[in-house]
Design a protein around this motif. Sequence first.
Motif, short mmCIF file in Angstrom:
data_model
loop_
_atom_site.label_atom_id
_atom_site.label_comp_id
_atom_site.label_asym_id
_atom_site.label_seq_id
_atom_site.Cartn_x
_atom_site.Cartn_y
_atom_site.Cartn_z
N GLN A 128 0.84 -1.20 0.00
CA GLN A 128 0.00 0.00 0.00
C GLN A 128 0.88 1.25 0.00
OE1 GLN A 128 -2.50 1.82 3.48
NE2 GLN A 128 -3.76 0.23 2.52
N TYR A 149 1.20 4.18 -2.88
CA TYR A 149 1.04 5.59 -2.55
C TYR A 149 2.24 6.42 -3.02
CZ TYR A 149 0.99 9.87 0.19
OH TYR A 149 1.04 11.19 0.56
N ALA A 172 1.93 9.32 -5.68
CA ALA A 172 2.06 10.66 -5.13
C ALA A 172 3.40 11.30 -5.44
CB ALA A 172 1.84 10.62 -3.62
N PRO A 222 3.59 10.94 4.25
CA PRO A 222 2.26 10.33 4.39
C PRO A 222 1.16 11.36 4.21
CG PRO A 222 3.29 10.57 6.54
CD PRO A 222 4.34 10.92 5.52
N PRO A 223 -0.04 10.93 3.84
CA PRO A 223 -1.15 11.87 3.64
C PRO A 223 -1.53 12.58 4.93
CG PRO A 223 -1.93 9.60 3.60
CD PRO A 223 -0.44 9.54 3.58
N LYS A 238 -6.68 16.28 -2.09
CA LYS A 238 -5.85 15.08 -1.89
C LYS A 238 -4.86 14.92 -3.04
CE LYS A 238 -9.79 13.06 0.48
NZ LYS A 238 -10.92 12.12 0.40
N GLY A 253 -1.63 10.00 -4.81
CA GLY A 253 -1.52 8.75 -4.05
C GLY A 253 -2.77 8.47 -3.24
N GLU A 254 -3.27 9.50 -2.55
CA GLU A 254 -4.50 9.33 -1.78
C GLU A 254 -5.68 8.99 -2.68
OE1 GLU A 254 -4.85 12.33 1.73
OE2 GLU A 254 -3.64 13.30 0.19
N LEU A 314 -5.51 5.35 -3.80
CA LEU A 314 -5.86 4.41 -2.73
C LEU A 314 -7.36 4.45 -2.43
CD1 LEU A 314 -2.88 4.80 -0.24
CD2 LEU A 314 -3.29 2.95 -1.87
N ASN A 340 -9.21 2.38 -4.85
CA ASN A 340 -8.80 0.98 -4.92
C ASN A 340 -9.98 0.01 -4.94
OD1 ASN A 340 -6.25 -0.78 -4.69
ND2 ASN A 340 -7.57 -1.67 -3.13
#
Length: 382
Positions: A229, A233, A237, A242-243, A325, A328-329, A332, A335
């Motif tokens: 995962q 991301y 991204a 990280p988000p 966002k 990457g966000e 996901l 998904n």
Amino acid sequence: MIKKIIFQIHLWLGLLSGIVVFIVSITGSLYVFQPEITALQRRDAIYADHPNNQKPLSQQQLWEKAREAFPENEEISWVNIYNDPRKNQIFYSYASNPDALTYFGYIDHYRAIYLNPYTGKVEKVYNEKTNFFNIIKFLHWSLLFKTSIGQPIVGWATLIFVVLLITGLVLWWPRSFRAVKNIFIIRWQKTTGWYKRFYDLHNVLGFWSFLAALIIALTGMVWAFKWFQAAVYVAAAGTTTPPIQSHAVSEPGLIRVVSPLDKALATAKERYSDAAAFRVTPPSDSTSVINFYVQQKEGVYYINHQLQFDQYSGELLAARNHEEKNAGEKLLHANYDIHTGAILGLPGKILAFIVSLIAASLPITGFMMWWKRTRKKRTSLF
């Protein structure tokens, strides 16, 4: 020599993971059309009896009526509220037992109440724990074991399936241009032996489903492995950061209103008047917030927003729109829709259904080829 080694890898990995791949694939094909089938089964519960010129009750009133409808030991976990005025609201109560080994022990209770927003009448109550599609989902997710045990098994079997797809493509690849015409046809004549029929089914169906099956498998791995995962991301991204996660806090000292939930819902509907639904999760303690998950489009989840409201004043504390966002966000969040084919609408779901059935057939045809070849060798020894 290289192809012989690849063949052995393909064979033994297939035998090792075949049963799990079959279960995961067949349950995946069954679950693809779950929303459509459930909508048909529960049509009378989903749509409200809308009295003429009657306004809906306040959300606080509906919450209290739903609370009375649940058993005393079951709290409201979340509620689905729809912008479509024809639909009832759905209140859920869910609790799990983390020490249990299997699905039926892990879920303590999982109940859904369909509540008419105009009259406050309970239209229907469903025990989701014994619902067919929920059992299918958890069989697909973790083989009906608790997630910490079952999902790693499913995840590694899925990773092996990805290796099988790639090695299968290498083994399938024709040696010459003349041989190409023979690798797209399933020979089913009376003179064709069963081994050859299984061979053609395995290779031809495997080839035509290769890309879609690979996408379905890779999106499944996103849930199974945190490292995968994270890799997805970062790749989408372009950053290892990280988000952003909002952690708003309710302040008991603020001015309190009679119904903060109604105030929060009014704000959410004003901001997203064209959204399909709102999933509202109540605060878990004295400082937590009222969480709103906003589903922008019906039937898909790749466009969504998050809102956090103070539980005492109903004031908006934090908001995260889909447009804010990064790639990457967004990937996901898409998904699930990619995994089920829903991102392409009905044609995508039909494709996912067919490809899942083909994926379920591959371990069977592969095993039958191996069994017939092994049996033939044993017969020749005697």
